[in-house]
Design an enzyme around this catalytic site. Structure first.
Site, short mmCIF file in Angstrom:
data_model
loop_
_atom_site.label_atom_id
_atom_site.label_comp_id
_atom_site.label_asym_id
_atom_site.label_seq_id
_atom_site.Cartn_x
_atom_site.Cartn_y
_atom_site.Cartn_z
CG ASP A 96 0.09 -2.71 9.70
OD1 ASP A 96 0.91 -2.14 9.15
OD2 ASP A 96 -0.88 -3.33 9.21
CG ASP A 101 -2.69 0.25 7.97
OD1 ASP A 101 -3.62 1.20 7.83
OD2 ASP A 101 -2.31 -0.52 6.98
NE ARG A 145 -2.31 -4.77 -1.89
CZ ARG A 145 -1.68 -3.92 -0.77
NH1 ARG A 145 -0.74 -4.81 -0.31
NH2 ARG A 145 -2.25 -3.09 -0.44
NE ARG A 179 -3.49 -4.57 4.67
CZ ARG A 179 -2.49 -5.34 4.08
NH1 ARG A 179 -1.34 -5.88 4.75
NH2 ARG A 179 -2.40 -5.20 2.84
N GLY A 217 0.96 -1.28 -0.15
CA GLY A 217 -0.07 0.13 -0.04
C GLY A 217 0.74 1.31 -0.08
CB THR A 268 2.08 0.74 6.15
OG1 THR A 268 0.60 0.53 6.59
CG2 THR A 268 2.82 0.17 7.53
CG ASP A 301 5.01 -6.71 8.72
OD1 ASP A 301 6.15 -6.39 9.01
OD2 ASP A 301 4.34 -6.67 9.90
P1 ATP Z 1 0.50 -2.66 3.34
O1 ATP Z 1 0.33 -3.50 4.56
O2 ATP Z 1 1.06 -1.44 3.62
O3 ATP Z 1 -0.31 -2.96 2.22
P2 ATP Z 1 2.56 -4.77 2.76
O4 ATP Z 1 4.27 -4.73 2.07
O5 ATP Z 1 2.44 -5.47 3.96
O6 ATP Z 1 2.17 -3.08 2.94
P3 ATP Z 1 1.87 -6.83 0.84
O7 ATP Z 1 0.86 -6.82 -0.38
O8 ATP Z 1 1.36 -7.78 1.98
O9 ATP Z 1 1.77 -5.37 1.29
O10 ATP Z 1 3.08 -7.17 0.33
C1 ATP Z 1 3.64 -6.41 -0.98
C2 ATP Z 1 4.20 -7.35 -1.86
O11 ATP Z 1 5.46 -8.02 -1.18
C3 ATP Z 1 3.55 -8.58 -2.32
O12 ATP Z 1 2.81 -8.21 -3.26
C4 ATP Z 1 4.32 -9.58 -2.74
O13 ATP Z 1 5.15 -9.36 -3.96
C5 ATP Z 1 5.70 -9.49 -1.79
N1 ATP Z 1 5.04 -10.64 -0.49
C6 ATP Z 1 4.36 -10.43 0.33
N2 ATP Z 1 4.41 -11.47 1.24
C7 ATP Z 1 5.45 -12.35 0.64
C8 ATP Z 1 5.87 -13.41 1.06
N3 ATP Z 1 5.51 -14.15 1.88
N4 ATP Z 1 7.01 -13.81 0.31
C9 ATP Z 1 7.45 -13.24 -0.62
N5 ATP Z 1 7.10 -12.04 -1.14
C10 ATP Z 1 6.00 -11.61 -0.47
#
Ligand code: ATP
Length: 322
Positions: free
Chosen positions: A131, A129, A74, A173, A13, A127, A105
């Site tokens: 979080d 959030d 994503r 979230r 995000g 983020t 994360d």
């Molecule tokens: P936010 O919580 O602000 O949306 P985020 O980084 O947690 O941010 P996610 O959609 O969970 O958002 O992760 C972003 C990208 O990171 C995913 O689209 C994917 O490409 C990669 N990713 C997430 N989880 C994994 C994982 N377990 N292993 C490898 N890549 C991952």
């Protein structure tokens, strides 16, 4: 190993302040004599070869801009072991020695996988959030709370004029940090967060009625997303109390806007710290803010840390808003 060329990307995000972090990463890398490229659209850009060379002027005039100039996404492909291997191979082909990943994360899990595949990565927490468990603060939180607070203040004006109750759903979230901060700042009669179980009668109806009996004529209730249906809650509250009640979901407007001073400054510090690690070949770590200090942790350890909303802060906010 000292690095010759690093990359920076934003993932997950978007959050206000990501641009300020990109700027800090680029300028620090250049200051340290490294080349730096920007990867477009999160990890997706590593598959498509969507990378752009970043000179000092490439990050001019973005410190004050919301969103992310690099784009974010994503990437499902990157979640697979084959995807990560392919991305690592592509990095090697493009001469990318290390990457700064700005995101949440999920993005850090990807950064860990890439580090284990030979491309050292450093995560920067961003983020709205707040979080991310390994850090007290995430880029975007201050801007988002200020935006939500300003919008809630506007709703207060109309609630006050009509002697209404306004139920406001904010983002977060699955965490209540944003709701607690905003709820405290607007003097909400009740703040509902996912970490603390709530009872509709005790925590909402009784609190509103207590305030009403104290002469209060308008009420704000702040609810974190993913805790309940605010439209249902408004209907039920109106039935139980006779007070005209409306629900408003603030939604993605909370993600936008020019970052606050706090977010720009944190982004600058995180960006600098990330490159300082990477330049010496150190990877598989995230930078974080702990008790006012910039620190860093192994990504695996960081992902397994715990953090919750401060129950004392929730207690204080509720005691005062009678
Ligand atoms: P936010 O919580 O602000 O949306 P985020 O980084 O947690 O941010 P996610 O959609 O969970 O958002 O992760 C972003 C990208 O990171 C995913 O689209 C994917 O490409 C990669 N990713 C997430 N989880 C994994 C994982 N377990 N292993 C490898 N890549 C991952």
């Amino acid at each position: 190993m000292s690095m010759k060329k690093i990359a920076v990307l934003t993932s997950g995000g978007d959050a206000p302040g990501m641009n300020a972090a990109v700027r800090a990463v680029v300028r620090t890398a250049l200051y340290r004599g490294m080349k730096v490229v920007g990867v477009l659209n999160g990890y997706n850009g590593l598959f498509d070869g969507d990378v752009v060379e970043m000179g000092p002027r490439a990050v001019s005039d973005i410190i004050q801009r919301g969103g992310t100039v690099l784009g974010t996404a994503r990437s499902d492909k990157f979640r697979t072991p084959e995807g990560v291997k392919e991305a690592a191979e592509n990095c090697k082909k493009m001469g990318i020695d290390g990457i700064v990943v700005i995101g949440g994360d999920g993005s850090f899990r990807g950064a860990r996988d890439l580090s284990l595949n030979g491309i050292p990565c450093i995560g920067i927490p961003a983020t709205i959030d707040n979080d991310i468990t390994s850090t007290d603060y995430t880029i975007g939180f201050d801007t988002a709370t200020n935006t939500a607070c300003e919008l809630a203040d506007k709703l207060r004006d109309t609630s006050q004029s009509h002697c209404r109750c306004s139920i406001i759903e904010v983002m977060g979230r699955h965490a209540g940090h944003l709701a607690l901060q905003v709820g405290t700042a607007v003097g909400a009669t009740s703040i509902i967060v996912p970490e603390v179980e709530y009872d509709f009668k005790r925590d909402i109806v009784d609190r509103v009625m207590y305030a009403k009996n104290n002469g209060k004529q308008h009420y704000l209730i702040i609810v974190a997303e993913n805790t309940c249906d605010v439209n249902e809650m408004a209907k039920k509250l109106q039935e139980e109390t006779g007070i005209n009640t409306r629900a408003t979901v603030l939604g993605h407007v909370q993600r936008g806007g020019s970052p606050t001073v706090c977010d720009r400054v944190m982004a600058t510090k995180f960006g600098f710290a990330a490159v300082e690690l990477l330049k010496d070949g150190i990877g598989n770590r995230v930078v974080a803010s702990k008790n006012g200090e910039i620190v860093n942790y192994d990504i695996y350890e960081a992902l397994n840390m715990q953090k919750s909303v401060d129950a004392d802060d929730l207690y204080i906010a509720h005691r005062i808003s009678i």
